[in-house]
Design an enzyme around this catalytic site. Structure first.
Site, PDB file in Angstrom:
ATOM      1  N   ARG A 105       0.931  -1.316   0.014  1.00  0.00           N
ATOM      2  CA  ARG A 105       0.031  -0.044  -0.035  1.00  0.00           C
ATOM      3  C   ARG A 105       1.015   1.267   0.060  1.00  0.00           C
ATOM      4  O   ARG A 105       1.744   1.201   0.945  1.00  0.00           O
ATOM      5  CB  ARG A 105      -1.092   0.072   1.273  1.00  0.00           C
ATOM      6  CG  ARG A 105      -1.492   1.259   1.453  1.00  0.00           C
ATOM      7  CD  ARG A 105      -2.748   1.091   2.522  1.00  0.00           C
ATOM      8  NE  ARG A 105      -3.908   0.448   1.964  1.00  0.00           N
ATOM      9  CZ  ARG A 105      -4.848   0.512   2.252  1.00  0.00           C
ATOM     10  NH1 ARG A 105      -5.117   1.413   3.490  1.00  0.00           N
ATOM     11  NH2 ARG A 105      -6.136  -0.161   1.855  1.00  0.00           N
ATOM     12  N   HIS A 132      -7.217   0.698  -6.558  1.00  0.00           N
ATOM     13  CA  HIS A 132      -7.584  -0.031  -5.338  1.00  0.00           C
ATOM     14  C   HIS A 132      -8.320  -1.257  -5.836  1.00  0.00           C
ATOM     15  O   HIS A 132      -9.456  -1.644  -5.364  1.00  0.00           O
ATOM     16  CB  HIS A 132      -8.417   0.604  -4.213  1.00  0.00           C
ATOM     17  CG  HIS A 132      -8.557  -0.056  -2.992  1.00  0.00           C
ATOM     18  ND1 HIS A 132      -7.391  -1.273  -2.420  1.00  0.00           N
ATOM     19  CD2 HIS A 132      -9.005   0.248  -1.628  1.00  0.00           C
ATOM     20  CE1 HIS A 132      -7.717  -1.395  -1.345  1.00  0.00           C
ATOM     21  NE2 HIS A 132      -8.519  -0.539  -0.669  1.00  0.00           N
ATOM     22  N   GLN A 135      -9.876  -4.172  -3.138  1.00  0.00           N
ATOM     23  CA  GLN A 135     -11.206  -3.745  -2.850  1.00  0.00           C
ATOM     24  C   GLN A 135     -12.277  -4.002  -3.706  1.00  0.00           C
ATOM     25  O   GLN A 135     -13.294  -4.542  -3.429  1.00  0.00           O
ATOM     26  CB  GLN A 135     -11.280  -2.197  -2.587  1.00  0.00           C
ATOM     27  CG  GLN A 135     -12.538  -1.588  -2.070  1.00  0.00           C
ATOM     28  CD  GLN A 135     -12.992  -2.470  -0.591  1.00  0.00           C
ATOM     29  OE1 GLN A 135     -12.252  -2.286   0.273  1.00  0.00           O
ATOM     30  NE2 GLN A 135     -14.318  -2.989  -0.541  1.00  0.00           N
ATOM     31  N   ASP A 227     -17.478   6.685  -1.372  1.00  0.00           N
ATOM     32  CA  ASP A 227     -16.025   6.663  -0.551  1.00  0.00           C
ATOM     33  C   ASP A 227     -15.870   7.951   0.134  1.00  0.00           C
ATOM     34  O   ASP A 227     -16.564   9.022  -0.059  1.00  0.00           O
ATOM     35  CB  ASP A 227     -14.943   6.338  -1.563  1.00  0.00           C
ATOM     36  CG  ASP A 227     -13.779   6.118  -1.028  1.00  0.00           C
ATOM     37  OD1 ASP A 227     -13.537   5.915   0.253  1.00  0.00           O
ATOM     38  OD2 ASP A 227     -12.645   6.235  -1.627  1.00  0.00           O
ATOM     39  N   CYS A 267     -16.410   1.322   0.694  1.00  0.00           N
ATOM     40  CA  CYS A 267     -15.040   0.382   0.916  1.00  0.00           C
ATOM     41  C   CYS A 267     -14.629   0.539   2.392  1.00  0.00           C
ATOM     42  O   CYS A 267     -13.969  -0.309   2.852  1.00  0.00           O
ATOM     43  CB  CYS A 267     -14.031   1.066   0.177  1.00  0.00           C
ATOM     44  SG  CYS A 267     -13.626   2.553   0.144  1.00  0.00           S
ATOM     45  N   ARG A 295     -13.350  -9.070   1.362  1.00  0.00           N
ATOM     46  CA  ARG A 295     -11.727  -8.813   1.207  1.00  0.00           C
ATOM     47  C   ARG A 295     -11.187  -9.824   1.386  1.00  0.00           C
ATOM     48  O   ARG A 295     -10.320 -10.215   0.840  1.00  0.00           O
ATOM     49  CB  ARG A 295     -11.405  -7.621   2.204  1.00  0.00           C
ATOM     50  CG  ARG A 295     -11.759  -6.230   1.975  1.00  0.00           C
ATOM     51  CD  ARG A 295     -11.647  -5.600   0.621  1.00  0.00           C
ATOM     52  NE  ARG A 295     -10.169  -5.547   0.620  1.00  0.00           N
ATOM     53  CZ  ARG A 295      -9.388  -4.705   0.848  1.00  0.00           C
ATOM     54  NH1 ARG A 295      -9.806  -3.479   1.378  1.00  0.00           N
ATOM     55  NH2 ARG A 295      -8.048  -4.463   0.695  1.00  0.00           N
TER      56      ARG A 295
HETATM   57  N1  NVA Z   1      -9.990   6.631  -1.046  1.00  0.00           N
HETATM   58  C1  NVA Z   1      -9.739   5.998   0.171  1.00  0.00           C
HETATM   59  C2  NVA Z   1      -9.947   4.483   0.223  1.00  0.00           C
HETATM   60  C3  NVA Z   1      -9.647   3.953   1.513  1.00  0.00           C
HETATM   61  C4  NVA Z   1      -9.689   2.597   1.402  1.00  0.00           C
HETATM   62  C5  NVA Z   1      -8.317   6.273   0.352  1.00  0.00           C
HETATM   63  O1  NVA Z   1      -7.242   6.374  -0.481  1.00  0.00           O
HETATM   64  O2  NVA Z   1      -7.972   6.931   1.289  1.00  0.00           O
HETATM   65  N1   CP Z   2     -11.155  -0.496   2.450  1.00  0.00           N
HETATM   66  C1   CP Z   2      -9.860  -0.578   2.734  1.00  0.00           C
HETATM   67  O1   CP Z   2      -8.921  -0.621   2.061  1.00  0.00           O
HETATM   68  O2   CP Z   2      -9.646  -0.501   4.160  1.00  0.00           O
HETATM   69  P1   CP Z   2      -8.449  -0.080   4.952  1.00  0.00           P
HETATM   70  O3   CP Z   2      -7.962   1.183   4.590  1.00  0.00           O
HETATM   71  O4   CP Z   2      -8.864  -0.100   6.465  1.00  0.00           O
HETATM   72  O5   CP Z   2      -7.527  -1.267   4.718  1.00  0.00           O
END
Ligand code: NVA
Ligand code: CP
Length: 308
Positions: A105, A132, A135, A227, A267, A295
């Site tokens: 990540r 992502h 997800q 989101d 998500c 997930r």
């Molecule tokens: N769009 C959000 C998704 C988190 C799972 C982010 O990137 O923070």
């Molecule tokens: N939806 C998702 O990726 O959650 P986290 O940021 O908690 O991993």
């Protein structure tokens, strides 16, 4: 017997529709018969590297590797030498000698592309600023379970043209779904990724359409998705975004213009009172916790496909 055509999971665009169908089918089987896959990753080490916060991704990958009989290594970017300037290309060349796959990540999407080129192990994108995919595998599994199929279903995404919007466009297009994205002016999706999704949808009978009006985009939807307004890394913009996204909240009025059988997905993490009201988030149409559970199953299917 898998006919897999991909080595990494970076965007979903590397999948064929058949690859995606096989992943979803396997995820359904893994969910039904977890014990049958208890040694699928026996002897395999999977590194899990986080440069941003995570609850679901971290826990579901760590538990998933353990449930498949493999060994997960949680690594924080700030603890590794990359935090002190070691090139990520050297890091992945070293890691390729120790572990069988890397889930990461991170911020810039180019980082996962560089890792895929410089290393010799499968790279799994656990979220970048622009994609992502893991997800969306879980989201598509949830849609398949709910409606029995993905083909032809209408998914309306309301909000920021961010990583979630991009991955939903690509995964939805590969599924033959009709993806509608409604965003405020100035916050729409990336044009290149939109064009990729449109091209994919032309091959599957799906479609991808952009809207400015959330109500218009939601009419007849099977799935309403949202989101956060400010993603990780955009904390400084949070207040401005809250103002610009004020009319893009998913509430019961908006849900009423979707189909009667429509489901609400997010998500997570969610901000009740911002992108979604508590009524919708905790209401009867919300499947967000089944979605979060998925997930685990979807990623187990992904790791079996890439590694077993
Ligand atoms: N769009 C959000 C998704 C988190 C799972 C982010 O990137 O923070
Ligand atoms: N939806 C998702 O990726 O959650 P986290 O940021 O908690 O991993």
């Amino acid at each position: 017997m898998t006919t897999k055509t991909f080595k990494h999971m970076l965007t979903l665009e590397e999948l064929t529709p058949t690859d995606l169908d096989e992943l979803i089918r396997l995820a359904i089987d893994v969910k039904r018969h977890p014990d049958a896959y208890g040694t699928a990753l026996a002897g395999k080490k999977v590194a899990l590297l986080f440069e941003k916060a995570s609850t679901r991704t971290r826990i579901s990958f760590e538990v998933g590797v353990v449930e498949l009989g493999g060994y997960p290594l949680f690594l924080s970017g700030s603890d590794l030498q990359i935090g002190r300037g070691e090139p990520i290309t050297d890091t992945i060349r070293v890691m390729s000698r120790y572990v069988d796959a890397l889930m990461i990540r991170t911020y810039a999407h180019e980082t996962v592309e560089t890792l895929a080129t410089a290393g010799s192990i499968p790279i799994i994108n656990g979220l970048t600023d622009t994609h992502h995919p893991c997800q969306v595998l879980a989201d598509l599994l949830t849609i398949e379970e709910t409606f029995g199929t993905r083909q032809g279903k209408v998914l309306t995404y309301i909000g920021d043209g961010n990583n979630m919007a991009h991955s939903l466009m690509l995964g939805g297009a590969l599924s033959g779904m009709h993806i509608r994205v409604a965003s405020p002016d100035g916050y729409t999706v990336d044009e290149t990724i939109y064009n990729q999704a449109v091209a994919l949808a032309e091959t599957t009978g799906g479609s991808v359409t952009l809207y400015g009006d959330p109500a218009e985009a939601t009419v007849g939807a099977h799935v309403v998705y949202t989101d956060v307004f400010a993603s990780m890394g955009q904390e400084a913009e949070a207040e401005t975004r809250l103002a610009h996204f004020a009319s893009f909240q998913v509430d019961e009025t908006l849900m009423a213009s979707a189909r009667d059988e429509a489901i609400f997905l997010h998500c997570l993490p969610a901000h009740r009172g911002e992108e979604v009201t508590a009524d919708v988030m905790d209401g009867p149409q919300s499947l967000v916790f089944d979605q979060a559970e998925n997930r685990l199953h979807a990623q187990k299917a992904l790791m079996i496909t890439l590694l077993a």
